[in-house]
Design an enzyme around this catalytic site. Structure first.
Site, mmCIF file in Angstrom:
data_model
loop_
_atom_site.group_PDB
_atom_site.id
_atom_site.type_symbol
_atom_site.label_atom_id
_atom_site.label_comp_id
_atom_site.label_asym_id
_atom_site.label_seq_id
_atom_site.Cartn_x
_atom_site.Cartn_y
_atom_site.Cartn_z
ATOM 1 C CE1 TYR A 20 88.117 17.359 59.209
ATOM 2 C CE2 TYR A 20 87.201 18.453 57.291
ATOM 3 C CZ TYR A 20 87.074 18.002 58.585
ATOM 4 O OH TYR A 20 85.886 18.193 59.241
ATOM 5 N N GLY A 75 76.224 21.602 50.971
ATOM 6 C CA GLY A 75 77.556 21.618 50.392
ATOM 7 C C GLY A 75 78.195 20.248 50.417
ATOM 8 N N PRO A 90 75.433 29.041 51.157
ATOM 9 C CG PRO A 90 76.439 28.261 49.203
ATOM 10 C CD PRO A 90 76.702 29.113 50.418
#
Length: 474
Positions: free
Chosen positions: A256, A224, A221
């Site tokens: 993260y 996002g 895609p």
């Protein structure tokens, strides 16, 4: 820019005939440009050497036509009534091929290589051409011989694939150099890298982003969600909200500290795993020094079966070592694609010459105040997708960017938000965007940019905002 693949080949002449057997060596190289297939038949390694030169230049997939019944040196001796003599004299001869090309429909350009036998292509080439539908594909023949000219050898094959676009073939002598092959390919009017700079945005709908074809032959895609600042239940709920609203691309990273939450959201979403594209990253330092452990840790933390794409977070010591380790996991099917983050022109050429799988994506800081106007087209020309982190300006800078008068005026003219204008600008210049948010309304807004488009004048106005102003240190 050239990539060095494989090992040095020993070119064997006609007088050094060896047996041509089924080596089961037809597995395509992982992760290289899907658009090009180099299909070849070679019993003395002469044609194979040219095929490998072509692979180096095109980053295409190498496929050897291996006969079901291997040819022996005796079979290949001219004018002895042996197997090759009999097959070449028999118009109906079609030697069987062991194995087949997987997903041949995805290839646009096919280089077809073979030696010259009795002034023609070996009959196994006829078998190959009659085994698939080549409609709309471009076929580029190449052959090898010590003395025979190509003559009508390539045109005689046209009737076997009449709906293909045939390019005039080229004959190479034994030992033809890489440069000779490169010069020939350069002379061909054929685009050999995937077009990753132009997204089919008209096919997108709000809540359903279109995809871009990666150089590895699969789709991702173009819009996002990033998860940099999302943690705990906030991360899980934000991703569930995003997935519910049609987002299918999720970006995370070891640094993260939320890979477990990302995996939890994917597993509990009720959406088939194959519909969600997950990107994560490993970090320089301890992870690059022991990449196998780092990669397995990511697989375990996410716990979603496989990782769609793993990136190196930024250049550092042992980055080539770490990349090569990811390649092994690609071969095992545990990771599908490889990419890089925070790589620029000065780093990319030297890096990819040391690895085997071409990066499918590079993720860098890109926004209207830092546009990378040289880097983006450079990577696109290599067939590498560009993706923007900080697409809306980044921590502490988003508010100012969204309030920029150029952006707000364009937004008002379309009846959309400043964020939507910026995201649409990224997509129209061929850059994938992964804005982060925990606000369901903003998430919906971010995935809803397919009901309007920016004019050339508006794109130019935003391009003029470039300050070369980087908002993070990478």
């Amino acid at each position: 820019m050239k990539r060095i693949l494989g090992v040095v080949l020993i070119i064997m002449g006609l007088l050094g005939l060896t047996a041509c057997g089924n080596n089961n060596g037809t597995k395509p190289a992982a992760g290289i440009a899907n658009k090009v297939l180099i299909a070849y038949f070679s019993c003395t390694n002469t044609t194979q050497a040219i095929a490998r030169h072509i692979q180096t230049e095109t980053k295409g997939t190498l496929y050897e036509l291996v006969p079901e019944v291997p040819y022996t040196a005796e079979d290949l001796r001219y004018y002895t009534g042996g197997r090759a003599d009999r097959e070449q004299a028999d118009p109906t001869a079609r030697p069987e091929i062991s194995g087949e090309v997987e997903n041949i429909e995805k290839y646009d350009v096919i280089f077809l290589g073979y030696p010259i036998w009795h002034g023609q292509a070996p009959k196994i080439i006829y078998t190959f051409l009659e085994s698939y539908d080549f409609s709309g594909k471009t076929i580029v023949p190449f052959c090898t011989s010590h003395s025979s000219s190509i003559g009508s050898i390539d045109t005689n094959l046209h009737s076997l694939a009449p709906d293909a676009e045939w390019v005039s073939g080229r004959r190479f002598a034994s030992g033809a150099s890489q440069k000779t092959v490169a010069d020939w390919i350069e002379s061909l009017d054929i685009k050999l890298t995937p077009d990753v700079a132009n997204f089919d945005l008209e096919s997108g709908e709000n809540g359903r982003a279109p995809t871009v074809m990666l150089n590895s032959g699969f789709e991702m895609p173009v819009l996002g969600i990033g998860t940099y600042s999302l943690h705990g239940e906030t991360c899980v709920n934000s991703l569930l909200s995003a997935l519910e609203r049609g987002v299918r691309l999720i970006d995370t990273a070891y640094m993260y500290g939320n890979e477990k939450e990302v995996g939890q959201a994917v597993r509990s979403s009720g959406i088939p795993r194959e519909e969600i594209f997950v990107i994560t990253k490993i970090y320089p330092g301890a992870q690059f020094a022991n990449p196998e452990k780092a990669i397995q840790d990511a697989l375990d933390a996410l716990d979603i079966g496989y990782i769609d794409m793993m990136l190196l977070h930024h250049p550092g010591s042992n980055d080539v070592k770490a990349y090569l380790a990811i390649e092994k996991f690609v071969e095992q099917g545990k990771i599908r694609f490889i990419g890089l983050s925070n790589w620029y022109i000065e780093e990319i050429d030297g890096f990819i010459s040391q690895v085997n799988i071409m990066p499918a994506l590079i993720q860098n800081e890109i926004h209207p105040y830092y546009q990378e106007q040289a880097v983006v087209p450079y990577m696109h020309n290599l067939g590498i997708v560009m993706q923007a982190w900080y697409p809306l300006g980044g921590r502490g800078f988003t508010g100012a960017l969204l309030a920029d008068s150029t952006i707000t005026e364009i937004a008002a003219s379309h009846g959309v938000s400043s964020a939507q204008v910026i995201l649409r600008w990224h997509l129209q210049r061929g850059v994938v965007a992964i804005p982060g948010s925990s606000n369901p309304d903003h998430i919906l807004e971010n995935i809803s940019v397919f009901h309007f488009s920016l004019s050339d004048e508006e794109m130019s106005a935003i391009a003029a905002l470039d300050r070369n102003e980087k908002h993070d240190w990478y």
